[in-house]
Scaffold this motif. Structure first.
Motif, PDB file in Angstrom:
ATOM      1  N   GLY A 187      12.253  23.743 -25.523  1.00 14.63           N
ATOM      2  CA  GLY A 187      10.970  23.836 -24.822  1.00 14.63           C
ATOM      3  C   GLY A 187      11.143  23.762 -23.315  1.00 14.63           C
ATOM      4  N   LEU A 188      12.032  22.881 -22.866  1.00 11.78           N
ATOM      5  CA  LEU A 188      12.292  22.776 -21.426  1.00 11.78           C
ATOM      6  C   LEU A 188      12.934  24.051 -20.899  1.00 11.78           C
ATOM      7  CD1 LEU A 188      12.321  21.051 -18.852  1.00 11.78           C
ATOM      8  CD2 LEU A 188      14.553  20.157 -19.575  1.00 11.78           C
ATOM      9  N   ALA A 189      13.896  24.582 -21.657  1.00 10.63           N
ATOM     10  CA  ALA A 189      14.585  25.805 -21.231  1.00 10.63           C
ATOM     11  C   ALA A 189      13.612  26.964 -21.114  1.00 10.63           C
ATOM     12  CB  ALA A 189      15.701  26.152 -22.217  1.00 10.63           C
ATOM     13  N   TYR A 190      12.743  27.123 -22.107  1.00 10.66           N
ATOM     14  CA  TYR A 190      11.768  28.210 -22.062  1.00 10.66           C
ATOM     15  C   TYR A 190      10.733  27.971 -20.964  1.00 10.66           C
ATOM     16  CZ  TYR A 190       7.663  30.968 -23.241  1.00 10.66           C
ATOM     17  OH  TYR A 190       6.584  31.805 -23.166  1.00 10.66           O
ATOM     18  N   GLY A 191      10.208  26.757 -20.900  1.00  9.99           N
ATOM     19  CA  GLY A 191       9.149  26.457 -19.936  1.00  9.99           C
ATOM     20  C   GLY A 191       9.577  26.671 -18.501  1.00  9.99           C
ATOM     21  N   LEU A 192      10.809  26.324 -18.166  1.00 10.85           N
ATOM     22  CA  LEU A 192      11.289  26.465 -16.793  1.00 10.85           C
ATOM     23  C   LEU A 192      11.427  27.923 -16.370  1.00 10.85           C
ATOM     24  CD1 LEU A 192      13.978  23.646 -16.583  1.00 10.85           C
ATOM     25  CD2 LEU A 192      11.743  23.700 -15.472  1.00 10.85           C
ATOM     26  N   GLN A 193      11.498  28.841 -17.335  1.00  6.35           N
ATOM     27  CA  GLN A 193      11.609  30.257 -16.997  1.00  6.35           C
ATOM     28  C   GLN A 193      10.253  30.953 -16.902  1.00  6.35           C
ATOM     29  OE1 GLN A 193      14.547  32.840 -18.660  1.00  6.35           O
ATOM     30  NE2 GLN A 193      15.858  31.161 -19.348  1.00  6.35           N
ATOM     31  N   THR A 194       9.174  30.279 -17.262  1.00  7.45           N
ATOM     32  CA  THR A 194       7.874  30.933 -17.273  1.00  7.45           C
ATOM     33  C   THR A 194       7.295  31.040 -15.859  1.00  7.45           C
ATOM     34  OG1 THR A 194       6.748  28.823 -17.676  1.00  7.45           O
ATOM     35  CG2 THR A 194       7.346  30.134 -19.603  1.00  7.45           C
ATOM     36  N   LEU A 195       6.383  31.981 -15.704  1.00  5.67           N
ATOM     37  CA  LEU A 195       5.737  32.166 -14.402  1.00  5.67           C
ATOM     38  C   LEU A 195       4.968  30.929 -13.934  1.00  5.67           C
ATOM     39  CD1 LEU A 195       4.417  35.840 -14.305  1.00  5.67           C
ATOM     40  CD2 LEU A 195       5.930  34.739 -12.665  1.00  5.67           C
ATOM     41  N   PRO A 196       4.209  30.231 -14.814  1.00  2.75           N
ATOM     42  CA  PRO A 196       3.528  29.019 -14.331  1.00  2.75           C
ATOM     43  C   PRO A 196       4.494  28.004 -13.741  1.00  2.75           C
ATOM     44  CG  PRO A 196       2.592  29.697 -16.431  1.00  2.75           C
ATOM     45  CD  PRO A 196       3.784  30.577 -16.188  1.00  2.75           C
ATOM     46  N   ALA A 197       5.674  27.831 -14.348  1.00  2.00           N
ATOM     47  CA  ALA A 197       6.655  26.892 -13.789  1.00  2.00           C
ATOM     48  C   ALA A 197       7.146  27.363 -12.426  1.00  2.00           C
ATOM     49  CB  ALA A 197       7.831  26.735 -14.760  1.00  2.00           C
ATOM     50  N   THR A 198       7.348  28.677 -12.282  1.00  2.00           N
ATOM     51  CA  THR A 198       7.783  29.222 -10.992  1.00  2.00           C
ATOM     52  C   THR A 198       6.741  28.971  -9.921  1.00  2.00           C
ATOM     53  OG1 THR A 198       9.048  30.958 -12.110  1.00  2.00           O
ATOM     54  CG2 THR A 198       8.510  31.318  -9.787  1.00  2.00           C
ATOM     55  N   PHE A 199       5.472  29.183 -10.259  1.00  2.33           N
ATOM     56  CA  PHE A 199       4.401  28.932  -9.294  1.00  2.33           C
ATOM     57  C   PHE A 199       4.313  27.456  -8.944  1.00  2.33           C
ATOM     58  CE2 PHE A 199       2.970  33.178 -10.261  1.00  2.33           C
ATOM     59  CZ  PHE A 199       2.361  33.581  -9.084  1.00  2.33           C
ATOM     60  N   LEU A 200       4.492  26.592  -9.929  1.00  4.84           N
ATOM     61  CA  LEU A 200       4.425  25.155  -9.668  1.00  4.84           C
ATOM     62  C   LEU A 200       5.519  24.738  -8.698  1.00  4.84           C
ATOM     63  CD1 LEU A 200       3.135  22.418 -10.340  1.00  4.84           C
ATOM     64  CD2 LEU A 200       4.749  22.221 -12.249  1.00  4.84           C
ATOM     65  N   VAL A 201       6.733  25.238  -8.905  1.00  6.12           N
ATOM     66  CA  VAL A 201       7.847  24.907  -8.016  1.00  6.12           C
ATOM     67  C   VAL A 201       7.593  25.447  -6.612  1.00  6.12           C
ATOM     68  CG1 VAL A 201      10.282  25.368  -7.552  1.00  6.12           C
ATOM     69  CG2 VAL A 201       9.561  24.748  -9.864  1.00  6.12           C
ATOM     70  N   ASN A 202       7.122  26.687  -6.520  1.00  3.65           N
ATOM     71  CA  ASN A 202       6.882  27.293  -5.211  1.00  3.65           C
ATOM     72  C   ASN A 202       5.803  26.539  -4.435  1.00  3.65           C
ATOM     73  OD1 ASN A 202       8.789  29.259  -5.699  1.00  3.65           O
ATOM     74  ND2 ASN A 202       7.316  30.776  -6.395  1.00  3.65           N
ATOM     75  N   HIS A 203       4.713  26.178  -5.112  1.00  2.00           N
ATOM     76  CA  HIS A 203       3.626  25.465  -4.428  1.00  2.00           C
ATOM     77  C   HIS A 203       4.054  24.054  -4.052  1.00  2.00           C
ATOM     78  CE1 HIS A 203       0.425  28.407  -4.603  1.00  2.00           C
ATOM     79  NE2 HIS A 203       0.692  28.645  -5.867  1.00  2.00           N
ATOM     80  N   ALA A 204       4.832  23.405  -4.919  1.00  3.51           N
ATOM     81  CA  ALA A 204       5.276  22.041  -4.610  1.00  3.51           C
ATOM     82  C   ALA A 204       6.153  22.018  -3.372  1.00  3.51           C
ATOM     83  CB  ALA A 204       6.021  21.463  -5.817  1.00  3.51           C
TER      84      ALA A 204
END
Length: 428
Positions: A367-384
């Motif tokens: 779940g962590l591996a898949y979640g970190l590759q998703t677009l929502p995770a990318t947006f969260l990292v970029n905004h943070a």
């Protein structure tokens, strides 16, 4: 049986799925809008198209096909930004194979390229699922394709017009032909086609060699040689020879774009942590450390793939797919599309694991591996990191995803958690 509880759970499931699709849809739109504002939509394909034009015009000499001035002129004409580190760095055979795409105007050709890429992604998912589960349901196939389209590597590849999704389809076909159909020649043709497009897939050939599948290796080399000789009839041999001598130089030019988030390999992560997000030279010892890591990891993966009879074909498929990412010093986010067969192989193995405790651990890592590759995770990292620049170090999500997938496969290979693929298993 608590019927009311089961009914309530089934009733809320469509709502949760609908909300997830809405969030992902918003992220997809915002991702493309952001790339559009930066003038990066179709950016990579512009380099390809320029090479296609040269081949159609018969300008196949090294100094014509790889002319930086011609590339800059074409990019400026199309309104794209200029980066001195970006060039056409693919073999001449790639431009030869797809030169017909330059028969169309650039915008129409780009649209067609995206259609081909999306179709390749769907077929790649289908072939991967058919390799792991010979009988698959339409609903599961739809969910797998939808889940794939949520991943940042695929969305970036579609948006900028790169070739990684098409390579993924070729590799998925190779796995399907070798492991499920037992047709090594079909697998060899797919693998050779991928290697003519880009050198990276040759790592899969190394994986087959480690597994002792010499029939695949021999046929791939034969088809690859035939492909090269056929291309020489039109391209000549000098551009290919010059490409081989300049290959390492191209790699250094691409590496000059910097560490993570651009480079999600261990080397890119170490460079990011060492320089703390600031521009600067990378010490030589980091490169040496990565070389040691790559050799050691190649040995570990090779040993896991040869653990007979404990290592199943699913483990071998997953580790083979990870090999190009594992040993490469440059892993751009679109390159992570190669991890999808490993993700799906991990899911296949987790579903077959009968030990509840280990299954929960594997599921969490998956779940962590898949979640970190998703677009929502990318947006969260970029905004943070935009709000708190001191969090620069969290731009390593793709590398962490890779580590999680690799960890699941290596642990399962060590424990002998699965059996060889059968021809009766079904998804569900």
């Amino acid at each position: 049986m608590d019927v009311s509880a089961r009914t309530g759970r089934y009733a809320i499931r469509p709502f949760v799925i609908a909300m997830a699709l809405i969030v992902i849809g918003i992220c997809v739109v915002k991702e493309w809008q952001g790339l559009g504002r930066l003038d990066f939509l179709g950016y990579d394909y512009a380099f390809f198209y320029n090479a296609f034009l040269h081949v159609l015009a018969g300008q196949t000499h090294w100094h014509q096909l790889y002319n930086p001035a011609a590339e800059r002129s074409f990019l400026i004409a199309q309104g794209y930004p200029i980066d001195p580190h970006n060039h056409y760095v693919y073999p001449p055979q790639f431009a030869w194979m797809f030169a017909w795409m330059a028969l169309f105007p650039f915008d129409a050709s780009l649209a067609l390229w995206r259609v081909l890429s999306i179709a390749a992604g769907m077929f790649g998912v289908y072939w991967t699922m058919k390799t792991l589960w010979p009988r698959i349901r339409r609903g599961h196939l739809f969910l797998a394709v939808a889940a794939t389209l949520t991943l940042t590597p695929f969305q970036l590849d579609f948006a900028v017009g790169n070739v990684n999704t098409i390579l993924f389809a070729f590799l998925a076909l190779a796995f399907y032909a070798v492991y499920r159909l037992d047709k090594p020649l079909v697998g060899a043709i797919a693998l050779a086609a991928a290697a003519l497009i880009k050198v990276t897939p040759l790592a899969i050939l190394l994986a087959f060699a480690i597994q002792g599948r010499w029939n695949v290796v021999a046929r791939t080399l034969m088809v690859l040689l035939l492909g090269l000789l056929s291309s020489f009839l039109f391209l000549g041999w000098d551009s290919t020879a010059a490409y081989a001598t300049h290959f390492l130089q191209f790699g250094r030019q691409s590496m000059a774009n910097g560490p993570a988030p651009y480079n999600q390999s261990l080397l890119g992560v170490l460079e990011l942590l060492w320089n703390k997000g600031r521009a600067g030279s990378t010490p030589t010892w980091l490169s040496l450390l990565f070389d040691v890591y790559a050799v050691a990891l190649l040995f570990v993966i090779g040993a896991a793939m040869r653990r007979k009879p404990w290592s199943s074909d699913a483990i071998r498929i997953g580790l083979s797919a990870l090999l190009p990412v594992a040993v490469s010093p440059l892993v751009e986010q679109p390159h992570m599309v190669f991890t999808l067969p490993a993700l799906m192989a991990s899911l296949h193995l987790i579903r077959r694991d009968t030990r509840a405790a280990s299954r929960r651990t594997y599921a969490a890592m998956f779940g962590l591996a898949y979640g970190l590759q998703t677009l929502p995770a990318t947006f969260l990292v970029n905004h943070a990191t935009r709000l708190l620049p001191s969090l620069y170090w969290i731009h390593i999500q793709m590398f962490i995803s890779f580590v999680c997938i690799l960890g699941v496969l290596l642990i399962m290979a060590r424990r002998g958690a699965s059996q060889p693929l059968t021809r009766t298993a079904a998804v569900g």
